[in-house]
Design an enzyme around this catalytic site. Structure first.
Site, short mmCIF file in Angstrom:
data_model
loop_
_atom_site.label_atom_id
_atom_site.label_comp_id
_atom_site.label_asym_id
_atom_site.label_seq_id
_atom_site.Cartn_x
_atom_site.Cartn_y
_atom_site.Cartn_z
N LYS A 1 0.82 -1.22 0.00
CA LYS A 1 0.00 0.00 0.00
C LYS A 1 0.86 1.28 0.00
O LYS A 1 0.61 2.17 -0.79
CB LYS A 1 -0.94 0.03 1.22
CG LYS A 1 -2.00 -1.05 1.20
CD LYS A 1 -3.05 -0.82 2.26
CE LYS A 1 -2.54 -0.94 3.68
NZ LYS A 1 -2.11 -2.30 4.07
N ARG B 1 11.01 -2.02 11.10
CA ARG B 1 9.92 -1.59 11.99
C ARG B 1 9.74 -2.61 13.11
O ARG B 1 9.79 -3.81 12.88
CB ARG B 1 8.62 -1.49 11.19
CG ARG B 1 8.39 -0.14 10.60
CD ARG B 1 7.24 -0.11 9.65
NE ARG B 1 5.99 -0.64 10.18
CZ ARG B 1 4.82 -0.53 9.54
NH1 ARG B 1 4.76 0.08 8.38
NH2 ARG B 1 3.73 -1.03 10.05
N ARG C 1 -0.82 -8.99 13.17
CA ARG C 1 -1.34 -7.99 12.22
C ARG C 1 -2.17 -8.67 11.13
O ARG C 1 -3.18 -8.13 10.68
CB ARG C 1 -0.19 -7.20 11.60
CG ARG C 1 0.37 -6.17 12.56
CD ARG C 1 1.71 -5.66 12.10
NE ARG C 1 1.64 -4.85 10.92
CZ ARG C 1 2.66 -4.68 10.06
NH1 ARG C 1 3.82 -5.28 10.28
NH2 ARG C 1 2.53 -3.92 9.01
N ARG D 1 11.56 -7.09 5.65
CA ARG D 1 11.37 -5.69 5.21
C ARG D 1 12.23 -4.70 6.00
O ARG D 1 12.31 -4.76 7.22
CB ARG D 1 9.88 -5.34 5.36
CG ARG D 1 9.56 -3.93 4.94
CD ARG D 1 8.12 -3.78 4.63
NE ARG D 1 7.31 -3.58 5.82
CZ ARG D 1 6.06 -3.10 5.77
NH1 ARG D 1 5.49 -2.85 4.61
NH2 ARG D 1 5.39 -2.93 6.88
P1 AMP Z 1 0.64 0.57 8.86
O1 AMP Z 1 1.82 1.46 8.70
O2 AMP Z 1 -0.52 1.00 7.99
O3 AMP Z 1 0.97 -0.88 8.68
O4 AMP Z 1 0.12 0.75 10.37
C1 AMP Z 1 0.95 0.42 11.46
C2 AMP Z 1 0.10 0.28 12.72
O5 AMP Z 1 -0.56 1.53 13.00
C3 AMP Z 1 -1.04 -0.73 12.64
O6 AMP Z 1 -0.60 -2.05 12.89
C4 AMP Z 1 -1.98 -0.20 13.72
O7 AMP Z 1 -1.49 -0.50 15.02
C5 AMP Z 1 -1.85 1.31 13.53
N1 AMP Z 1 -2.86 1.78 12.55
C6 AMP Z 1 -2.64 2.29 11.30
N2 AMP Z 1 -3.78 2.61 10.69
C7 AMP Z 1 -4.79 2.29 11.56
C8 AMP Z 1 -6.20 2.35 11.50
N3 AMP Z 1 -6.85 2.80 10.41
N4 AMP Z 1 -6.90 1.94 12.60
C9 AMP Z 1 -6.28 1.50 13.69
N5 AMP Z 1 -4.95 1.38 13.81
C10 AMP Z 1 -4.19 1.77 12.75
#
Ligand code: AMP
Length: 215
Positions: free
Chosen positions: A16, A163, A174, A130
């Site tokens: 994404k 990360r 996740r 990653r």
């Molecule tokens: P990402 O970078 O999109 O993989 O997001 C990393 C982490 O941020 C996720 O595993 C969640 O803990 C939190 N997070 C990101 N977007 C959301 C969302 N829309 N709702 C809830 N938690 C989020």
């Protein structure tokens, strides 16, 4: 307001972030990534960041109300007037409904939800190795996309890091969270005829072309 509002849907590791960066440049949309907003808040040491970290470290979702408030605030800023691409939001039905309600108040609605379709095996393989640039967020992979100089970003020379939530046990939670809480959004947008599904396997430039064809 008459602006395009695209949502990128897909499992963690579906690409994404990379794809959103390519597309938002090609189509001139504001790229709004909820995960990046949380990580930014954390690096600034704000209350929001500290609160979010508790959930992010476990691979869980940050509570809806906190996330919804943060995003609604962000998409009301002037740089979003040109249209936006939401990356990582919504991730629950509650969030999708809150977004629809907020947009409806302005006479707006979601233009399309773009689903990047990648198999679970591929996602696990990608997230496992990653590494990400601390400065420009470009992702690399130990096996499939190595940087020219180890530990250094090809694009900006920034330092690469892994990360915390890309560790194996967190990756597993996740993915579970995605299956339980985010996958229902595919149905939600499908039912209102807003879903476009794109094959997410292959080079990111190729996948970006497929996405651009439906944007
Ligand atoms: P990402 O970078 O999109 O993989 O997001 C990393 C982490 O941020 C996720 O595993 C969640 O803990 C939190 N997070 C990101 N977007 C959301 C969302 N829309 N709702 C809830 N938690 C989020």
């Amino acid at each position: 307001m008459d602006r395009a509002i695209y949502i990128l849907l897909g499992a963690p590791g579906a690409g994404k972030g990379t794809l959103a960066a390519i597309i938002s440049k090609e189509v001139d949309l504001a790229h709004i990534a909820s995960g990046d907003l949380f990580r930014e808040a954390l690096s600034k040491g704000t209350d929001l960041g500290v609160e979010a970290k508790k959930y992010m470290d476990k691979g869980e979702l940050v509570p809806d109300q906190i996330t919804i408030n943060m995003i609604l605030d962000r998409i009301a800023r002037p740089d979003c007037d040109k249209g936006l691409l939401l990356d990582g939001f919504p991730r629950t039905l509650e969030q999708a409904k809150a977004l629809d309600e907020a947009l409806a108040k302005n006479g707006e609605n979601v233009t399309k939800a773009l689903l990047i379709d990648v198999s679970t095996e591929e996602v696990v393989r990608r997230l496992g190795g990653r590494w990400i640039c601390r400065d420009c967020q470009t992702p690399y992979h130990e096996v499939t996309m190595r940087p020219k100089v180890e530990g250094t970003c090809d694009k900006c020379g920034g330092q690469l890091y892994q990360r915390d939530d890309d560790k194996e046990s967190t990756v597993r939670s996740r993915l579970e969270v995605y299956t339980k809480q985010t996958k229902p959004l595919i149905d939600y947008y499908g039912k209102i005829d807003k879903l476009a599904k794109v094959n997410g396997e292959g080079e990111s430039e190729e996948v970006a072309k497929r996405l651009l064809a439906v944007v």
